[in-house]
Design a protein around this motif. Structure first.
Motif, PDB file in Angstrom:
ATOM      1  N   GLN A   1      63.322  55.668  36.213  1.00 29.51           N
ATOM      2  CA  GLN A   1      64.456  56.479  36.643  1.00 29.51           C
ATOM      3  C   GLN A   1      65.635  55.621  37.091  1.00 29.51           C
ATOM      4  N   ILE A   2      65.495  54.302  37.000  1.00 35.69           N
ATOM      5  CA  ILE A   2      66.547  53.382  37.435  1.00 35.69           C
ATOM      6  C   ILE A   2      66.770  52.349  36.325  1.00 35.69           C
ATOM      7  N   GLY A   3      68.028  52.043  36.034  1.00 32.49           N
ATOM      8  CA  GLY A   3      68.338  50.951  35.114  1.00 32.49           C
ATOM      9  C   GLY A   3      68.467  51.324  33.668  1.00 32.49           C
ATOM     10  N   GLY A   4      68.325  52.612  33.329  1.00 29.36           N
ATOM     11  CA  GLY A   4      68.485  53.027  31.943  1.00 29.36           C
ATOM     12  C   GLY A   4      67.385  52.512  31.036  1.00 29.36           C
ATOM     13  N   GLU A   5      67.645  52.517  29.734  1.00 29.43           N
ATOM     14  CA  GLU A   5      66.631  52.133  28.751  1.00 29.43           C
ATOM     15  C   GLU A   5      66.194  50.680  28.899  1.00 29.43           C
ATOM     16  N   ALA A   6      67.125  49.796  29.303  1.00 29.62           N
ATOM     17  CA  ALA A   6      66.795  48.369  29.369  1.00 29.62           C
ATOM     18  C   ALA A   6      65.665  48.084  30.355  1.00 29.62           C
ATOM     19  N   PHE A   7      65.556  48.886  31.421  1.00 30.98           N
ATOM     20  CA  PHE A   7      64.543  48.630  32.451  1.00 30.98           C
ATOM     21  C   PHE A   7      63.641  49.844  32.675  1.00 30.98           C
TER      22      PHE A   7
ATOM     23  N   ALA B   1      67.051  72.765  36.835  1.00 34.29           N
ATOM     24  CA  ALA B   1      66.257  71.651  36.327  1.00 34.29           C
ATOM     25  C   ALA B   1      66.659  70.389  37.066  1.00 34.29           C
ATOM     26  N   ASN B   2      65.680  69.722  37.671  1.00 32.65           N
ATOM     27  CA  ASN B   2      65.951  68.532  38.473  1.00 32.65           C
ATOM     28  C   ASN B   2      65.192  67.331  37.940  1.00 32.65           C
ATOM     29  N   GLY B   3      65.865  66.186  37.879  1.00 33.68           N
ATOM     30  CA  GLY B   3      65.194  64.919  37.606  1.00 33.68           C
ATOM     31  C   GLY B   3      64.826  64.706  36.154  1.00 33.68           C
ATOM     32  N   PHE B   4      63.919  63.750  35.958  1.00 34.30           N
ATOM     33  CA  PHE B   4      63.457  63.338  34.641  1.00 34.30           C
ATOM     34  C   PHE B   4      61.931  63.414  34.602  1.00 34.30           C
ATOM     35  N   ASP B   5      61.370  63.358  33.400  1.00 30.46           N
ATOM     36  CA  ASP B   5      59.922  63.276  33.342  1.00 30.46           C
ATOM     37  C   ASP B   5      59.490  61.822  33.512  1.00 30.46           C
ATOM     38  N   ASN B   6      58.191  61.553  33.456  1.00 27.35           N
ATOM     39  CA  ASN B   6      57.675  60.218  33.743  1.00 27.35           C
ATOM     40  C   ASN B   6      58.137  59.168  32.732  1.00 27.35           C
TER      41      ASN B   6
ATOM     42  N   ASP C   1      61.947  45.852  38.209  1.00 29.93           N
ATOM     43  CA  ASP C   1      62.981  44.898  38.587  1.00 29.93           C
ATOM     44  C   ASP C   1      63.742  44.490  37.336  1.00 29.93           C
ATOM     45  N   GLY C   2      64.864  43.789  37.542  1.00 33.59           N
ATOM     46  CA  GLY C   2      65.654  43.379  36.400  1.00 33.59           C
ATOM     47  C   GLY C   2      66.726  42.384  36.796  1.00 33.59           C
TER      48      GLY C   2
END
Length: 405
Positions: free
Chosen positions: A382-388, A186-191, A393-394
């Motif tokens: 897929q970048i920055g966790g839940e906050a972003f 299993a690779n990656g995350f869903d959308n 950008d952030g």
């Protein structure tokens, strides 16, 4: 996504520390024995009371002058950080065979110093027996293996004024503790970025290879604009083809879907620290990395990393640092439609610093910083966790300390 490291100034959110204790236990003027240790910890900075289990990173004995044929050499055994090569600005260890082992270092051959070591580490490869299990991430299976690395190095080979060459060969071989009959990865995350895989890759028994080798050439130029420059070329095959030597450099070679049978990897990198006038010092990095998946039919994954951190010294205590970093990974991940997508990120940090003395490496140091980053649309979620999770950008700000002695 897919990068082996990140530009760290104003971009680290945990507290990490190492408690390193050692003592010379014996010295008769010709032979000596030294006991070294290192206990590390990491916490999330969530509240006042944060318990954690320490990690015993090092515990070894070094004996010097004990080999009659090479009294200048050191015999060692135990767990240790072994001749690690890294880029401080990105916390990236591109040559790191650390762990439990034994070896001899510093045999004087006249034209250079020869060292050899045997280091090993246990690792587990997670997979699923069916595609449905992989999609749902249920009933995960493990394939365990002891990965061994034989490390041979020639160091301090003088090639030009203030310049030296290091040549290294690392050979990895594994001892499986069980059988692997194939399955799915299993690779990656869903959308939505919720950690459920939308990409399932089959892995056959023939894909697995627990051997491989890596060649390293590193030229170090001292007295280079008041600092140093390192030019590195590396080539690796099969089980040694992770971005860093092992899980992106954090230990010895790990068996993952990035280092299967038939893969190869090469890196060209230049980094260093220089002085730019009386009041400015700067660290820099330029790196090109290419990972080829020959047997699986995946497209090559290319990682380009460019970064600078100039520091302006207002006086012997106060300075201002600016860190600009760019990472680009071609074919970083695959979508549920089967398309390969690139991942790109630019990060900028400005930090006002107060340090114990003048100079790029002066520590302890307290920083007040602001960090801004932006990334491409394909990397959204897929970048920055839940906050972003819903942004491209952030901006963050805070206070950081760094110390060693």
């Amino acid at each position: 996504m897919g990068a082996g490291s990140k530009y760290r100034l104003g971009n680290e959110t945990e507290t990490y520390g190492e408690i390193k204790l050692g003592s010379e236990l014996f010295n008769n003027g010709e032979q000596s024995f030294y006991l070294d240790s290192n206990m590390a910890f990491s916490v999330d900075q969530a509240n006042d009371w944060e318990g954690t289990d320490p990690a015993f990173r090092e515990f070894n004995v070094k004996g010097k002058g004990v080999l009659g044929f090479a009294p200048e050499a050191t015999l060692w055994a135990g767990k240790r950080f072994y001749k690690r090569h890294d880029v401080h600005m990105s916390d990236f260890y591109y040559w790191n065979v650390s762990g439990p082992g034994a070896g001899v270092e510093g045999i004087d051959l006249g034209f250079g110093d020869f060292s050899f070591a045997w280091v090993k580490s246990s690792t587990s490869f997670e997979y699923y027996k069916t595609a449905v299990n992989a999609q749902d991430r249920t009933d995960a299976q493990e394939f365990d293996i002891d990965q061994n690395i034989l490390d041979f190095r020639l160091e301090n080979i003088a090639v030009n004024p203030n310049g030296s060459l290091t040549v290294g060969v690392d050979y990895a071989f594994g001892n499986p503790s069980g059988s692997f009959e194939g399955g799915f990865k299993a690779n990656g995350f869903d959308n939505a970025g919720n950690g459920q895989s939308a990409v399932i890759d089959p892995i056959a028994e023939s894909d697995m290879d627990d051997t491989g080798y890596m060649l390293t050439l590193e030229h170090t130029q001292g007295e280079f604009f008041g600092g140093f420059n390192k030019f590195v070329v590396q080539y690796a095959t099969d089980a040694m083809t992770a971005h860093g030597l092992g899980s992106n450099g954090q230990g010895v070679s790990a068996l993952t879907s990035d280092n299967l049978d038939g893969n190869d990897f090469y890196r060209i990198m230049d980094h260093g620290v220089v002085g730019l006038g009386k009041n400015v010092e700067m660290q820099y990095l330029a790196s090109y990395n290419n990972l080829s998946f020959k047997e699986t039919g995946k497209p090559d994954q290319t990682w380009i990393s460019l970064g600078v951190r100039p520091v302006y010294f207002w006086n012997d205590i106060m300075s201002t640092a600016v860190e600009l970093g760019y990472d680009q990974v071609d074919n970083a991940f695959k979508t549920d439609a089967g398309d390969w997508k690139d991942s790109k990120l630019t990060k900028l940090t400005v930090a006002q610093q107060w340090s114990a003395g003048r100079g790029y490496w002066a520590r302890p140091q307290i920083r007040v910083f602001g960090t801004y980053a932006n990334w491409n649309d394909d990397s959204k979620g897929q970048i920055g966790g839940e906050a972003f999770a819903n942004d491209t950008d952030g901006f963050t700000f805070g206070v950081q300390m760094e110390a060693w002695w």
